[in-house]
Write a protein that holds these residues in place. Structure first.
Motif, short mmCIF file in Angstrom:
data_model
loop_
_atom_site.label_atom_id
_atom_site.label_comp_id
_atom_site.label_asym_id
_atom_site.label_seq_id
_atom_site.Cartn_x
_atom_site.Cartn_y
_atom_site.Cartn_z
N PHE A 56 0.78 -1.16 -0.04
CA PHE A 56 -0.03 0.09 0.08
C PHE A 56 0.66 1.26 -0.03
O PHE A 56 0.67 2.32 -0.63
CB PHE A 56 -1.14 0.09 1.25
N ASN A 165 -6.66 3.95 -8.36
CA ASN A 165 -6.54 4.77 -7.09
C ASN A 165 -6.97 6.29 -7.28
O ASN A 165 -7.57 6.82 -6.14
CB ASN A 165 -4.86 4.78 -6.91
N SER A 173 -13.67 9.86 -0.78
CA SER A 173 -13.70 11.24 -0.36
C SER A 173 -15.14 11.46 -0.38
O SER A 173 -15.62 12.23 0.81
CB SER A 173 -12.88 12.22 -1.23
N MET B 1 -2.11 -2.14 -11.68
CA MET B 1 -3.46 -1.95 -11.01
C MET B 1 -3.30 -2.17 -9.55
O MET B 1 -4.09 -3.08 -9.07
CB MET B 1 -4.66 -2.48 -11.69
N ASN B 2 -2.47 -1.39 -8.71
CA ASN B 2 -2.20 -1.71 -7.36
C ASN B 2 -2.90 -0.65 -6.58
O ASN B 2 -2.94 0.45 -6.90
CB ASN B 2 -1.01 -1.93 -6.94
N ILE B 3 -3.69 -1.21 -5.53
CA ILE B 3 -4.32 -0.08 -4.56
C ILE B 3 -3.05 0.42 -3.73
O ILE B 3 -2.40 -0.57 -2.95
CB ILE B 3 -5.52 -0.83 -3.65
N ASN B 4 -2.70 1.79 -3.83
CA ASN B 4 -1.69 2.16 -2.86
C ASN B 4 -1.98 3.58 -2.43
O ASN B 4 -2.95 4.01 -2.59
CB ASN B 4 -0.23 2.16 -3.72
N ALA B 5 -0.98 4.04 -1.81
CA ALA B 5 -1.11 5.68 -1.14
C ALA B 5 -1.72 6.66 -2.08
O ALA B 5 -1.98 7.72 -1.55
CB ALA B 5 -0.05 5.92 -0.44
N THR B 6 -1.79 6.40 -3.45
CA THR B 6 -2.11 7.29 -4.31
C THR B 6 -3.58 7.74 -4.10
O THR B 6 -3.97 8.89 -4.03
CB THR B 6 -2.07 6.63 -5.69
N ILE B 7 -4.25 6.79 -3.53
CA ILE B 7 -5.42 6.84 -3.06
C ILE B 7 -5.85 8.08 -2.00
O ILE B 7 -6.63 8.80 -2.13
CB ILE B 7 -6.25 5.55 -2.55
N ILE B 8 -4.89 7.95 -1.26
CA ILE B 8 -4.81 8.96 0.05
C ILE B 8 -4.42 10.39 -0.74
O ILE B 8 -5.16 11.41 -0.36
CB ILE B 8 -3.90 8.84 1.01
N GLY B 9 -3.35 10.43 -1.33
CA GLY B 9 -2.79 11.62 -2.09
C GLY B 9 -3.97 12.24 -2.76
O GLY B 9 -4.14 13.44 -2.97
N GLN B 10 -4.70 11.46 -3.55
CA GLN B 10 -5.87 11.73 -4.36
C GLN B 10 -6.91 12.54 -3.43
O GLN B 10 -7.56 13.59 -3.81
CB GLN B 10 -6.40 10.74 -5.22
N ALA B 11 -7.44 11.70 -2.28
CA ALA B 11 -8.12 12.48 -1.48
C ALA B 11 -7.97 13.96 -1.00
O ALA B 11 -8.76 14.69 -0.87
CB ALA B 11 -8.74 11.36 -0.49
N ALA B 13 -5.66 15.87 -2.42
CA ALA B 13 -5.88 16.94 -3.44
C ALA B 13 -7.26 17.27 -3.61
O ALA B 13 -7.45 18.49 -4.04
CB ALA B 13 -5.37 16.29 -4.78
N PHE B 14 -8.11 16.37 -3.84
CA PHE B 14 -9.52 16.41 -3.87
C PHE B 14 -10.10 17.59 -3.06
O PHE B 14 -10.71 18.39 -3.46
CB PHE B 14 -10.19 15.12 -3.82
N PHE B 15 -9.86 17.23 -1.65
CA PHE B 15 -10.56 18.17 -0.53
C PHE B 15 -9.80 19.60 -0.62
O PHE B 15 -10.55 20.62 -0.59
CB PHE B 15 -10.13 17.52 0.69
#
Lengths: 286, 156
Positions: A56, A165, A173, B1-11, B13-15
Protein backbone atom coordinates in the motif's frame (compact mmCIF):
# COMPACT_ATOMS: atom_id res chain seq x y z
CA UNK A 1 4.38 2.38 -32.77
CA UNK A 2 5.87 1.01 -29.60
CA UNK A 3 8.01 2.99 -27.27
CA UNK A 4 10.52 0.19 -27.07
CA UNK A 5 10.94 -1.58 -30.38
CA UNK A 6 11.75 -4.96 -28.93
CA UNK A 7 8.47 -5.18 -27.01
CA UNK A 8 5.80 -7.62 -28.02
CA UNK A 9 2.20 -6.58 -28.50
CA UNK A 10 1.17 -7.62 -25.01
CA UNK A 11 4.31 -6.04 -23.62
CA UNK A 12 3.41 -2.80 -25.36
CA UNK A 13 -0.08 -2.89 -23.91
CA UNK A 14 1.14 -3.71 -20.41
CA UNK A 15 3.74 -0.98 -20.65
CA UNK A 16 1.03 1.51 -21.49
CA UNK A 17 -1.13 0.37 -18.61
CA UNK A 18 1.59 0.47 -15.96
CA UNK A 19 1.87 3.43 -13.64
CA UNK A 20 5.07 5.10 -12.64
CA UNK A 21 5.06 3.77 -9.08
CA UNK A 22 7.45 4.87 -6.39
CA UNK A 23 7.68 2.63 -3.34
CA UNK A 24 9.79 0.45 -1.14
CA UNK A 25 10.99 -2.95 -2.23
CA UNK A 26 11.68 -5.40 0.59
CA UNK A 27 15.06 -6.80 1.43
CA UNK A 28 16.13 -9.72 -0.70
CA UNK A 29 13.71 -8.97 -3.52
CA UNK A 30 15.00 -9.91 -6.96
CA UNK A 31 14.53 -6.94 -9.25
CA UNK A 32 13.51 -6.91 -12.92
CA UNK A 33 17.15 -6.74 -13.98
CA UNK A 34 18.24 -9.60 -11.73
CA UNK A 35 19.79 -7.47 -8.98
CA UNK A 36 18.88 -8.22 -5.40
CA UNK A 37 17.58 -5.56 -3.04
CA UNK A 38 20.04 -4.94 -0.24
CA UNK A 39 19.63 -4.74 3.49
CA UNK A 40 16.67 -2.75 4.81
CA UNK A 41 14.95 -2.68 1.42
CA UNK A 42 15.08 0.22 -1.02
CA UNK A 43 12.87 3.08 -2.18
CA UNK A 44 12.72 3.07 -5.92
CA UNK A 45 10.63 3.24 -9.08
CA UNK A 46 8.85 -0.02 -9.79
CA UNK A 47 9.59 -1.85 -13.02
CA UNK A 48 7.33 -4.51 -14.48
CA UNK A 49 5.10 -5.91 -11.79
CA UNK A 50 7.29 -4.85 -8.89
CA UNK A 51 4.60 -2.40 -7.81
CA UNK A 52 2.54 -5.34 -6.52
CA UNK A 53 5.30 -6.14 -4.04
CA UNK A 54 5.51 -2.58 -2.82
CA UNK A 55 2.18 -2.93 -1.08
CA UNK A 56 0.00 0.00 0.00
CA UNK A 57 2.74 2.48 0.88
CA UNK A 58 3.72 3.29 -2.66
CA UNK A 59 2.59 6.12 -4.81
CA UNK A 60 1.79 6.44 -8.50
CA UNK A 61 3.86 9.47 -9.39
CA UNK A 62 2.32 9.92 -12.83
CA UNK A 63 -1.27 9.81 -11.56
CA UNK A 64 -0.47 12.27 -8.79
CA UNK A 65 1.50 14.55 -11.07
CA UNK A 66 -1.15 14.75 -13.74
CA UNK A 67 -4.17 14.88 -11.46
CA UNK A 68 -2.69 17.55 -9.19
CA UNK A 69 -1.33 19.40 -12.21
CA UNK A 70 -4.73 19.41 -13.86
CA UNK A 71 -6.38 20.36 -10.57
CA UNK A 72 -3.99 23.28 -10.22
CA UNK A 73 -4.72 24.25 -13.80
CA UNK A 74 -8.42 24.17 -12.98
CA UNK A 75 -8.18 26.37 -9.90
CA UNK A 76 -5.70 28.70 -11.60
CA UNK A 77 -7.97 29.19 -14.61
CA UNK A 78 -11.13 29.59 -12.59
CA UNK A 79 -9.46 31.77 -9.97
CA UNK A 80 -8.21 34.00 -12.77
CA UNK A 81 -11.74 34.36 -14.08
CA UNK A 82 -13.12 34.82 -10.56
CA UNK A 83 -10.77 37.67 -9.65
CA UNK A 84 -11.68 39.52 -12.80
CA UNK A 85 -15.38 38.69 -12.60
CA UNK A 86 -17.51 41.74 -13.20
CA UNK A 87 -21.23 42.24 -13.38
CA UNK A 88 -20.68 44.17 -16.59
CA UNK A 89 -20.02 42.72 -20.00
CA UNK A 90 -18.03 39.49 -19.42
CA UNK A 91 -14.92 38.66 -21.39
CA UNK A 92 -14.26 35.35 -23.12
CA UNK A 93 -12.77 33.51 -20.15
CA UNK A 94 -15.36 34.86 -17.75
CA UNK A 95 -18.10 33.84 -20.13
CA UNK A 96 -16.70 30.34 -20.35
CA UNK A 97 -16.29 30.00 -16.58
CA UNK A 98 -19.69 31.49 -15.91
CA UNK A 99 -21.44 29.13 -18.27
CA UNK A 100 -19.83 26.14 -16.52
CA UNK A 101 -20.57 27.54 -13.08
CA UNK A 102 -24.16 28.17 -14.05
CA UNK A 103 -24.52 24.73 -15.59
CA UNK A 104 -23.23 23.12 -12.39
CA UNK A 105 -25.29 25.42 -10.21
CA UNK A 106 -28.47 24.56 -12.10
CA UNK A 107 -27.77 20.87 -11.73
CA UNK A 108 -27.05 21.18 -8.04
CA UNK A 109 -30.14 23.29 -7.45
CA UNK A 110 -32.35 20.77 -9.23
CA UNK A 111 -31.25 17.81 -7.10
CA UNK A 112 -29.89 19.28 -3.87
CA UNK A 113 -32.36 21.16 -1.74
CA UNK A 114 -30.69 21.49 1.63
CA UNK A 115 -28.58 24.52 2.47
CA UNK A 116 -24.90 23.76 2.09
CA UNK A 117 -22.22 26.16 0.86
CA UNK A 118 -19.84 23.35 0.02
CA UNK A 119 -21.84 21.17 -2.34
CA UNK A 120 -21.99 23.40 -5.40
CA UNK A 121 -18.25 24.25 -5.43
CA UNK A 122 -17.56 20.58 -4.78
CA UNK A 123 -19.67 19.62 -7.77
CA UNK A 124 -17.89 22.21 -9.90
CA UNK A 125 -14.52 20.88 -8.81
CA UNK A 126 -15.54 17.31 -9.57
CA UNK A 127 -16.99 18.14 -12.96
CA UNK A 128 -14.11 20.22 -14.26
CA UNK A 129 -11.34 18.19 -12.66
CA UNK A 130 -12.68 14.83 -13.77
CA UNK A 131 -13.32 16.25 -17.21
CA UNK A 132 -9.73 17.50 -17.46
CA UNK A 133 -8.35 14.17 -16.24
CA UNK A 134 -10.50 12.33 -18.76
CA UNK A 135 -9.47 14.78 -21.46
CA UNK A 136 -5.90 13.50 -21.26
CA UNK A 137 -7.29 10.40 -22.91
CA UNK A 138 -7.60 12.31 -26.18
CA UNK A 139 -3.88 13.00 -26.38
CA UNK A 140 -2.51 10.33 -28.73
CA UNK A 141 -1.45 7.42 -26.53
CA UNK A 142 2.19 7.28 -27.59
CA UNK A 143 3.22 10.93 -27.56
CA UNK A 144 3.89 11.66 -23.92
CA UNK A 145 4.98 8.14 -22.84
CA UNK A 146 7.44 8.10 -25.75
CA UNK A 147 8.83 11.49 -24.76
CA UNK A 148 9.10 10.31 -21.17
CA UNK A 149 10.96 7.18 -22.22
CA UNK A 150 13.43 9.32 -24.13
CA UNK A 151 13.94 11.35 -20.95
CA UNK A 152 14.58 8.20 -18.93
CA UNK A 153 11.18 7.77 -17.30
CA UNK A 154 10.29 4.11 -17.75
CA UNK A 155 6.49 4.36 -17.40
CA UNK A 156 4.05 7.20 -17.74
CA UNK A 157 0.30 6.91 -17.69
CA UNK A 158 -1.03 10.33 -18.44
CA UNK A 159 -4.73 9.73 -17.87
CA UNK A 160 -5.18 9.88 -14.08
CA UNK A 161 -8.76 8.62 -14.29
CA UNK A 162 -7.55 5.30 -15.72
CA UNK A 163 -5.84 4.74 -12.38
CA UNK A 164 -8.21 3.06 -9.97
CA UNK A 165 -6.45 4.78 -7.06
CA UNK A 166 -7.42 8.16 -8.42
CA UNK A 167 -11.07 7.37 -9.03
CA UNK A 168 -11.43 5.48 -5.77
CA UNK A 169 -9.62 8.27 -3.94
CA UNK A 170 -12.27 10.66 -5.15
CA UNK A 171 -15.20 8.36 -4.57
CA UNK A 172 -13.99 7.50 -1.05
CA UNK A 173 -13.69 11.21 -0.35
CA UNK A 174 -17.28 11.56 -1.46
CA UNK A 175 -18.14 8.59 0.78
CA UNK A 176 -16.47 10.35 3.70
CA UNK A 177 -18.59 13.40 2.98
CA UNK A 178 -21.71 11.23 2.82
CA UNK A 179 -20.92 9.78 6.25
CA UNK A 180 -19.99 13.18 7.65
CA UNK A 181 -23.17 14.88 6.51
CA UNK A 182 -25.32 11.88 7.45
CA UNK A 183 -23.97 12.03 10.97
CA UNK A 184 -24.00 15.81 11.40
CA UNK A 185 -27.19 16.73 9.57
CA UNK A 186 -29.35 13.74 10.41
CA UNK A 187 -27.71 12.91 13.66
CA UNK A 188 -26.27 9.58 14.76
CA UNK A 189 -29.59 8.16 15.93
CA UNK A 190 -31.45 8.79 12.73
CA UNK A 191 -28.56 7.59 10.60
CA UNK A 192 -28.37 4.32 12.50
CA UNK A 193 -32.14 4.05 12.35
CA UNK A 194 -32.03 4.51 8.62
CA UNK A 195 -29.49 1.71 8.37
CA UNK A 196 -31.29 -0.76 10.63
CA UNK A 197 -35.05 -0.09 10.76
CA UNK A 198 -35.90 -0.19 7.05
CA UNK A 199 -36.96 -1.49 4.62
CA UNK A 200 -38.22 -4.62 6.48
CA UNK A 201 -39.35 -3.12 9.77
CA UNK A 202 -37.83 -3.18 13.22
CA UNK A 203 -37.94 -6.93 13.76
CA UNK A 204 -35.52 -7.65 10.93
CA UNK A 205 -32.60 -5.50 12.04
CA UNK A 206 -29.79 -7.80 10.77
CA UNK A 207 -31.38 -8.13 7.34
CA UNK A 208 -32.00 -4.39 7.21
CA UNK A 209 -28.44 -3.66 8.24
CA UNK A 210 -27.14 -5.98 5.56
CA UNK A 211 -29.31 -4.48 2.81
CA UNK A 212 -28.70 -0.89 3.79
CA UNK A 213 -25.02 -1.53 4.43
CA UNK A 214 -24.57 -2.95 0.96
CA UNK A 215 -26.57 -0.07 -0.39
CA UNK A 216 -24.35 2.43 1.39
CA UNK A 217 -21.07 0.78 0.48
CA UNK A 218 -22.12 0.32 -3.12
CA UNK A 219 -22.23 4.08 -3.56
CA UNK A 220 -18.49 4.85 -3.41
CA UNK A 221 -17.53 1.58 -5.08
CA UNK A 222 -19.85 2.07 -8.06
CA UNK A 223 -18.97 5.76 -8.26
CA UNK A 224 -15.24 5.11 -8.43
CA UNK A 225 -15.32 1.98 -10.52
CA UNK A 226 -17.74 3.40 -13.08
CA UNK A 227 -15.39 6.24 -13.93
CA UNK A 228 -12.35 3.99 -13.79
CA UNK A 229 -13.95 1.30 -15.95
CA UNK A 230 -15.11 3.69 -18.62
CA UNK A 231 -11.82 5.48 -18.89
CA UNK A 232 -9.75 2.33 -18.65
CA UNK A 233 -11.74 0.68 -21.42
CA UNK A 234 -11.50 3.79 -23.57
CA UNK A 235 -7.77 3.98 -23.03
CA UNK A 236 -7.42 0.28 -23.81
CA UNK A 237 -9.18 0.76 -27.13
CA UNK A 238 -6.90 3.67 -28.00
CA UNK A 239 -3.93 1.44 -27.22
CA UNK A 240 -5.33 -1.36 -29.36
CA UNK A 241 -5.93 1.08 -32.22
CA UNK A 242 -2.35 2.28 -31.81
CA UNK A 243 -1.22 -1.29 -32.58
CA UNK A 244 -2.48 -0.94 -36.15
CA UNK A 245 -0.12 0.17 -38.91
CA UNK A 246 0.35 3.95 -38.66
CA UNK A 247 -1.50 4.66 -41.92
CA UNK A 248 -4.62 2.79 -40.80
CA UNK A 249 -4.90 4.14 -37.26
CA UNK A 250 -6.91 7.26 -38.10
CA UNK A 251 -9.77 5.18 -39.57
CA UNK A 252 -10.57 3.93 -36.09
CA UNK A 253 -8.91 6.42 -33.78
CA UNK A 254 -10.67 9.48 -35.18
CA UNK A 255 -14.23 8.10 -34.75
CA UNK A 256 -13.32 6.67 -31.36
CA UNK A 257 -11.80 9.98 -30.24
CA UNK A 258 -14.89 11.87 -31.38
CA UNK A 259 -17.10 9.40 -29.55
CA UNK A 260 -14.81 9.67 -26.56
CA UNK A 261 -15.42 13.42 -26.32
CA UNK A 262 -18.96 12.45 -25.41
CA UNK A 263 -17.82 9.73 -23.00
CA UNK A 264 -15.38 11.89 -21.04
CA UNK A 265 -17.91 14.68 -20.63
CA UNK A 266 -20.64 12.26 -19.71
CA UNK A 267 -18.50 10.46 -17.14
CA UNK A 268 -17.49 13.74 -15.53
CA UNK A 269 -21.13 14.79 -15.48
CA UNK A 270 -22.29 11.47 -14.02
CA UNK A 271 -19.66 11.59 -11.30
CA UNK A 272 -20.79 15.09 -10.39
CA UNK A 273 -24.52 14.38 -10.46
CA UNK A 274 -24.21 11.18 -8.43
CA UNK A 275 -22.09 12.95 -5.84
CA UNK A 276 -24.72 15.66 -5.53
CA UNK A 277 -27.51 13.09 -5.30
CA UNK A 278 -25.68 11.07 -2.65
CA UNK A 279 -24.98 14.18 -0.60
CA UNK A 280 -28.57 15.25 -1.03
CA UNK A 281 -29.70 11.88 0.35
CA UNK A 282 -27.29 12.36 3.25
CA UNK A 283 -29.00 15.66 4.07
CA UNK A 284 -32.56 14.43 3.81
CA UNK A 285 -34.36 13.57 6.98
CA UNK A 286 -37.31 11.23 7.04
CA UNK B 1 -3.41 -1.84 -11.00
CA UNK B 2 -2.35 -1.80 -7.39
CA UNK B 3 -4.20 -0.06 -4.65
CA UNK B 4 -1.67 2.15 -2.94
CA UNK B 5 -1.19 5.46 -1.17
CA UNK B 6 -2.11 7.33 -4.34
CA UNK B 7 -5.65 6.94 -3.07
CA UNK B 8 -4.79 9.08 -0.04
CA UNK B 9 -2.89 11.64 -2.06
CA UNK B 10 -5.79 11.93 -4.44
CA UNK B 11 -8.25 12.39 -1.59
CA UNK B 12 -6.11 15.14 -0.07
CA UNK B 13 -5.80 16.88 -3.43
CA UNK B 14 -9.53 16.48 -3.96
CA UNK B 15 -10.45 18.13 -0.68
CA UNK B 16 -7.91 20.89 -1.24
CA UNK B 17 -9.25 21.73 -4.69
CA UNK B 18 -12.87 21.60 -3.54
CA UNK B 19 -12.04 23.82 -0.56
CA UNK B 20 -10.14 26.26 -2.73
CA UNK B 21 -13.01 26.32 -5.19
CA UNK B 22 -15.50 27.01 -2.40
CA UNK B 23 -13.39 29.78 -0.89
CA UNK B 24 -11.92 31.58 -3.86
CA UNK B 25 -13.68 30.60 -7.07
CA UNK B 26 -17.35 30.04 -6.39
CA UNK B 27 -18.27 33.20 -4.43
CA UNK B 28 -16.88 35.84 -6.83
CA UNK B 29 -18.28 34.14 -9.90
CA UNK B 30 -21.75 33.62 -8.46
CA UNK B 31 -21.71 37.12 -6.99
CA UNK B 32 -20.93 38.55 -10.41
CA UNK B 33 -23.66 36.43 -11.94
CA UNK B 34 -26.20 37.53 -9.37
CA UNK B 35 -25.21 41.16 -9.71
CA UNK B 36 -25.51 41.02 -13.48
CA UNK B 37 -28.87 39.31 -13.16
CA UNK B 38 -30.01 42.12 -10.90
CA UNK B 39 -28.63 44.72 -13.28
CA UNK B 40 -30.46 43.20 -16.20
CA UNK B 41 -33.66 42.95 -14.21
CA UNK B 42 -33.29 46.59 -13.18
CA UNK B 43 -32.60 47.58 -16.76
CA UNK B 44 -35.67 45.75 -17.99
CA UNK B 45 -37.70 47.36 -15.23
CA UNK B 46 -36.41 50.78 -16.17
CA UNK B 47 -37.16 50.17 -19.83
CA UNK B 48 -40.67 49.08 -18.99
CA UNK B 49 -41.14 52.08 -16.75
CA UNK B 50 -39.83 54.37 -19.46
CA UNK B 51 -42.15 52.91 -22.05
CA UNK B 52 -45.05 53.30 -19.62
CA UNK B 53 -43.99 56.89 -18.99
CA UNK B 54 -43.78 57.50 -22.70
CA UNK B 55 -47.25 56.10 -23.17
CA UNK B 56 -48.49 58.34 -20.39
CA UNK B 57 -46.76 61.38 -21.82
CA UNK B 58 -48.20 60.67 -25.24
CA UNK B 59 -51.64 60.43 -23.75
CA UNK B 60 -51.07 63.66 -21.88
CA UNK B 61 -49.85 65.39 -25.01
CA UNK B 62 -52.88 64.21 -26.96
CA UNK B 63 -55.14 65.40 -24.21
CA UNK B 64 -53.39 68.76 -24.03
CA UNK B 65 -53.66 69.09 -27.77
CA UNK B 66 -57.33 68.27 -27.68
CA UNK B 67 -57.90 70.72 -24.84
CA UNK B 68 -55.96 73.37 -26.69
CA UNK B 69 -58.00 72.83 -29.79
CA UNK B 70 -61.20 73.02 -27.81
CA UNK B 71 -60.04 76.17 -26.10
CA UNK B 72 -59.04 77.73 -29.37
CA UNK B 73 -62.40 76.87 -30.85
CA UNK B 74 -64.14 78.43 -27.86
CA UNK B 75 -62.01 81.55 -28.10
CA UNK B 76 -62.66 81.89 -31.81
CA UNK B 77 -66.34 81.43 -31.28
CA UNK B 78 -66.33 84.03 -28.52
CA UNK B 79 -64.36 86.39 -30.69
CA UNK B 80 -66.75 85.91 -33.55
CA UNK B 81 -69.66 86.56 -31.25
CA UNK B 82 -67.95 89.61 -29.87
CA UNK B 83 -67.12 90.86 -33.33
CA UNK B 84 -70.66 90.57 -34.52
CA UNK B 85 -71.79 92.21 -31.30
CA UNK B 86 -69.38 95.10 -31.87
CA UNK B 87 -70.55 95.44 -35.45
CA UNK B 88 -74.15 95.47 -34.27
CA UNK B 89 -73.36 98.03 -31.63
CA UNK B 90 -71.52 100.19 -34.12
CA UNK B 91 -74.38 99.88 -36.55
CA UNK B 92 -76.84 100.93 -33.83
CA UNK B 93 -74.63 103.80 -32.79
CA UNK B 94 -74.21 104.89 -36.38
CA UNK B 95 -77.94 104.76 -36.93
CA UNK B 96 -78.59 106.76 -33.79
CA UNK B 97 -75.93 109.31 -34.73
CA UNK B 98 -77.39 109.54 -38.22
CA UNK B 99 -80.83 110.11 -36.80
CA UNK B 100 -79.51 112.76 -34.46
CA UNK B 101 -77.63 114.52 -37.24
CA UNK B 102 -80.67 114.34 -39.49
CA UNK B 103 -82.86 115.79 -36.77
CA UNK B 104 -80.35 118.57 -36.07
CA UNK B 105 -80.07 119.36 -39.76
CA UNK B 106 -83.82 119.37 -40.13
CA UNK B 107 -84.15 121.73 -37.19
CA UNK B 108 -81.53 124.01 -38.60
CA UNK B 109 -83.17 123.96 -42.02
CA UNK B 110 -86.49 124.79 -40.47
CA UNK B 111 -84.89 127.58 -38.51
CA UNK B 112 -83.26 128.93 -41.68
CA UNK B 113 -86.53 128.68 -43.56
CA UNK B 114 -88.30 130.55 -40.80
CA UNK B 115 -85.64 133.17 -40.72
CA UNK B 116 -85.73 133.55 -44.50
CA UNK B 117 -89.48 133.73 -44.36
CA UNK B 118 -89.32 136.47 -41.71
CA UNK B 119 -86.79 138.38 -43.72
CA UNK B 120 -88.83 137.95 -46.86
CA UNK B 121 -91.93 139.00 -45.06
CA UNK B 122 -90.21 142.14 -43.78
CA UNK B 123 -88.89 142.97 -47.24
CA UNK B 124 -92.27 142.39 -48.82
CA UNK B 125 -93.84 144.68 -46.27
CA UNK B 126 -91.26 147.32 -47.00
CA UNK B 127 -91.71 146.76 -50.76
CA UNK B 128 -95.46 146.96 -50.42
CA UNK B 129 -95.22 150.16 -48.45
CA UNK B 130 -92.74 151.62 -50.93
CA UNK B 131 -95.01 150.54 -53.77
CA UNK B 132 -98.02 152.05 -52.15
CA UNK B 133 -96.11 155.26 -51.49
CA UNK B 134 -95.15 155.39 -55.12
CA UNK B 135 -98.70 154.73 -56.26
CA UNK B 136 -100.24 157.32 -54.01
CA UNK B 137 -97.48 159.84 -54.52
CA UNK B 138 -98.59 161.40 -51.48
CA UNK B 139 -97.65 161.27 -48.06
CA UNK B 140 -99.47 158.70 -46.38
CA UNK B 141 -99.79 158.43 -42.77
CA UNK B 142 -97.45 155.61 -42.15
CA UNK B 143 -98.84 155.09 -38.76
CA UNK B 144 -102.35 154.82 -40.08
CA UNK B 145 -101.52 152.38 -42.72
CA UNK B 146 -99.11 150.28 -40.66
CA UNK B 147 -101.90 148.06 -39.50
CA UNK B 148 -102.97 147.39 -43.06
CA UNK B 149 -99.43 146.58 -44.09
CA UNK B 150 -99.05 144.27 -41.17
CA UNK B 151 -102.15 142.39 -42.22
CA UNK B 152 -100.84 142.17 -45.74
CA UNK B 153 -97.51 140.88 -44.60
CA UNK B 154 -99.14 138.23 -42.44
CA UNK B 155 -101.06 136.98 -45.41
CA UNK B 156 -97.83 136.33 -47.34
Amino acid sequence: MAAEGALTTSGYIIHHLTNLTFGKLPEGFVRYDGSVVGEGGTWTIAHGNEAATMGFWAINLDSMLFSVGLGLFFIWLFRKAATKATAGVPGGLQNFVESIVEFVDDNVKSSFHARNQFVAPLALTIFVWVFLMNLMDLIPVDWIPYLATQLGVPYLKIVPSTDVNVTMGMSLSVFALILYYSLTVKGVGEFIGELTLQPLGKYMIPANLFLEGVNLLAKPVSLGLRLFGNMYAGEMIFILIALLPFWAQWILSVPWAIFHILVITLQAFIFMVLTVVYLSMAHESH
Amino acid sequence: MNINATIIGQAIAFFFFAWFCMKFVWPPVTAALRERQKKIADGLDAAERASRDLELAKEKATQALREGKEQAATIIEQANKRASQIVDEAKDAALAEGDRLKAAAKAEIEQEVNRAREALRAQVAALAVAGAEKILQKSVDKEAQAELVEKLAAEL
